[in-house]
Design a protein around this motif. Structure first.
Motif, PDB file in Angstrom:
ATOM      1  N   PRO A  15       0.802  -1.236   0.000  1.00 53.06           N
ATOM      2  CA  PRO A  15       0.000   0.000   0.000  1.00 53.06           C
ATOM      3  C   PRO A  15       0.829   1.278   0.000  1.00 53.06           C
ATOM      4  O   PRO A  15       0.296   2.359  -0.259  1.00 53.06           O
ATOM      5  N   TYR A  16       2.126   1.175   0.305  1.00 53.85           N
ATOM      6  CA  TYR A  16       2.965   2.373   0.412  1.00 53.85           C
ATOM      7  C   TYR A  16       3.997   2.437  -0.720  1.00 53.85           C
ATOM      8  O   TYR A  16       5.034   3.089  -0.573  1.00 53.85           O
ATOM      9  N   ARG A  17       3.701   1.775  -1.838  1.00 53.07           N
ATOM     10  CA  ARG A  17       4.700   1.682  -2.900  1.00 53.07           C
ATOM     11  C   ARG A  17       5.033   3.043  -3.503  1.00 53.07           C
ATOM     12  O   ARG A  17       6.186   3.286  -3.872  1.00 53.07           O
ATOM     13  N   TRP A  18       4.050   3.938  -3.602  1.00 52.77           N
ATOM     14  CA  TRP A  18       4.340   5.249  -4.194  1.00 52.77           C
ATOM     15  C   TRP A  18       5.191   6.097  -3.256  1.00 52.77           C
ATOM     16  O   TRP A  18       6.092   6.825  -3.706  1.00 52.77           O
ATOM     17  N   SER A  19       4.934   6.014  -1.978  1.00 50.96           N
ATOM     18  CA  SER A  19       5.778   6.730  -1.012  1.00 50.96           C
ATOM     19  C   SER A  19       7.201   6.174  -1.022  1.00 50.96           C
ATOM     20  O   SER A  19       8.182   6.930  -0.960  1.00 50.96           O
ATOM     21  N   THR A  70       9.367   7.900   7.815  1.00 54.08           N
ATOM     22  CA  THR A  70       8.692   7.798   9.110  1.00 54.08           C
ATOM     23  C   THR A  70       7.207   7.486   8.931  1.00 54.08           C
ATOM     24  O   THR A  70       6.639   6.661   9.660  1.00 54.08           O
ATOM     25  N   LYS A  71       6.587   8.124   7.947  1.00 56.83           N
ATOM     26  CA  LYS A  71       5.176   7.867   7.675  1.00 56.83           C
ATOM     27  C   LYS A  71       4.952   6.424   7.243  1.00 56.83           C
ATOM     28  O   LYS A  71       4.028   5.747   7.730  1.00 56.83           O
ATOM     29  N   VAL A  72       5.807   5.931   6.344  1.00 58.48           N
ATOM     30  CA  VAL A  72       5.672   4.546   5.887  1.00 58.48           C
ATOM     31  C   VAL A  72       5.946   3.579   7.026  1.00 58.48           C
ATOM     32  O   VAL A  72       5.223   2.588   7.209  1.00 58.48           O
ATOM     33  N   VAL A 105      13.611  -0.756  11.088  1.00 62.82           N
ATOM     34  CA  VAL A 105      14.163  -1.284   9.847  1.00 62.82           C
ATOM     35  C   VAL A 105      13.744  -0.428   8.662  1.00 62.82           C
ATOM     36  O   VAL A 105      14.548  -0.094   7.785  1.00 62.82           O
ATOM     37  N   LEU A 106      12.474  -0.050   8.619  1.00 68.88           N
ATOM     38  CA  LEU A 106      11.958   0.697   7.477  1.00 68.88           C
ATOM     39  C   LEU A 106      12.435   2.145   7.475  1.00 68.88           C
ATOM     40  O   LEU A 106      12.719   2.713   6.418  1.00 68.88           O
ATOM     41  N   THR A 107      12.503   2.761   8.641  1.00 66.70           N
ATOM     42  CA  THR A 107      12.854   4.181   8.713  1.00 66.70           C
ATOM     43  C   THR A 107      14.349   4.422   8.754  1.00 66.70           C
ATOM     44  O   THR A 107      14.791   5.539   8.474  1.00 66.70           O
ATOM     45  N   SER A 108      15.135   3.409   9.074  1.00 64.36           N
ATOM     46  CA  SER A 108      16.573   3.632   9.212  1.00 64.36           C
ATOM     47  C   SER A 108      17.390   2.661   8.366  1.00 64.36           C
ATOM     48  O   SER A 108      18.106   3.063   7.445  1.00 64.36           O
TER      49      SER A 108
END
Length: 253
Positions: free
Chosen positions: A24-28, A96-98, A144-147
């Motif tokens: 769902p966050y592929r565009w971000s 951070t949002k993702v 993991v995702l944000t850093s």
């Protein structure tokens, strides 16, 4: 914890789950990748501008310095870190949002999955372990995702851009770098494996601490500790798990 729980999962199923979770966050994520590439490209331009300052502006082949060109080049050198910083702000916001969104989705999915589990699962699993999975392990995904993931992508793009720049600037230095690179890669691989083991042990320790907290600080746990005068033993048990000692060191399982 059992060996089945402590054993690391297979990479392929984990990657498939991560892709499904981040769909769902592929565009971000695409915008984050573009920001990383643009930032690395801007950083790679700086050496060429520096070379132009000396070769074309201050000491041109024609003779005297070209002040107009010098001002443009200096302005470019000043603008590059400013633009990179602005891109970094947007990149941090998106990651951070993702990360927070994916963490919330995973936590909700895990909670819904737990609601469908049989009663035998809850009789054989400590409540503190379940709470630790919902809190500590899921929160690790956000890190993991944000850093980690962003840092890996940024390092890869930076290395490629730097390699191209080095070839254009000095192929001799590039050859020397390639000779020394395997040594640093080997060191990084060994350090990465060590950090992976430490991260797994940290998550297991957090799970144990959460379980002890849930057992000892609940109403029944406090009553038992006061009735049997086990407050000091509970403190010692918690201190032992914080220090990494086995959970049975204080006489309790």
């Amino acid at each position: 914890m059992s060996d089945d729980v402590a054993a690391p999962p297979e990479p392929a199923p984990v990657l498939r789950r991560i892709v499904t979770l981040l769909a769902p966050y592929r565009w971000s994520l695409l915008l984050v990748a573009v920001a990383v590439v643009v930032s690395a490209a801007l950083t790679s331009v700086a050496p060429f501008l520096t070379r132009a300052v000396f070769d074309d502006a201050l000491f041109p082949p024609s003779g005297g310095p070209d002040m107009t060109l010098l001002w443009w080049l200096v302005g470019g050198l000043v603008a590059i870190p400013v633009v990179s910083a602005l891109i970094g702000v947007g990149q941090t916001y998106l990651t951070t949002k993702v990360g927070n969104g994916a963490m919330a989705d995973l936590r909700i999915a895990l909670f819904a999955h737990l609601q469908k589990m049989d009663l035998a699962f809850f009789t054989s699993t400590r409540t503190g372990d379940i709470q630790s999975r919902l809190a500590n392990d899921v929160a690790g995904l956000r890190n993991v995702l944000t850093s980690t993931a962003t840092t890996i992508l940024q390092n890869v793009v930076t290395v490629v851009a730097a390699f191209v720049s080095m070839i254009l600037l000095s192929w001799q230095l590039t050859i020397i770098t390639l000779v020394l690179m395997p040594v640093f890669v080997l060191v990084q691989i060994r350090v990465g494996k060590r950090r992976q083991r430490l991260a797994r042990r940290t998550q297991e320790s957090l799970s144990e601490l959460t379980a002890i907290t849930e057992e000892s600080l609940g109403v029944s746990g406090i009553l038992l500790a006061k009735v049997f005068n086990r407050s000091d033993a509970e403190v010692e048990r918690y201190q032992g798990r914080t220090a990494g000692r086995p959970a049975c060191s204080s006489g309790r399982p």
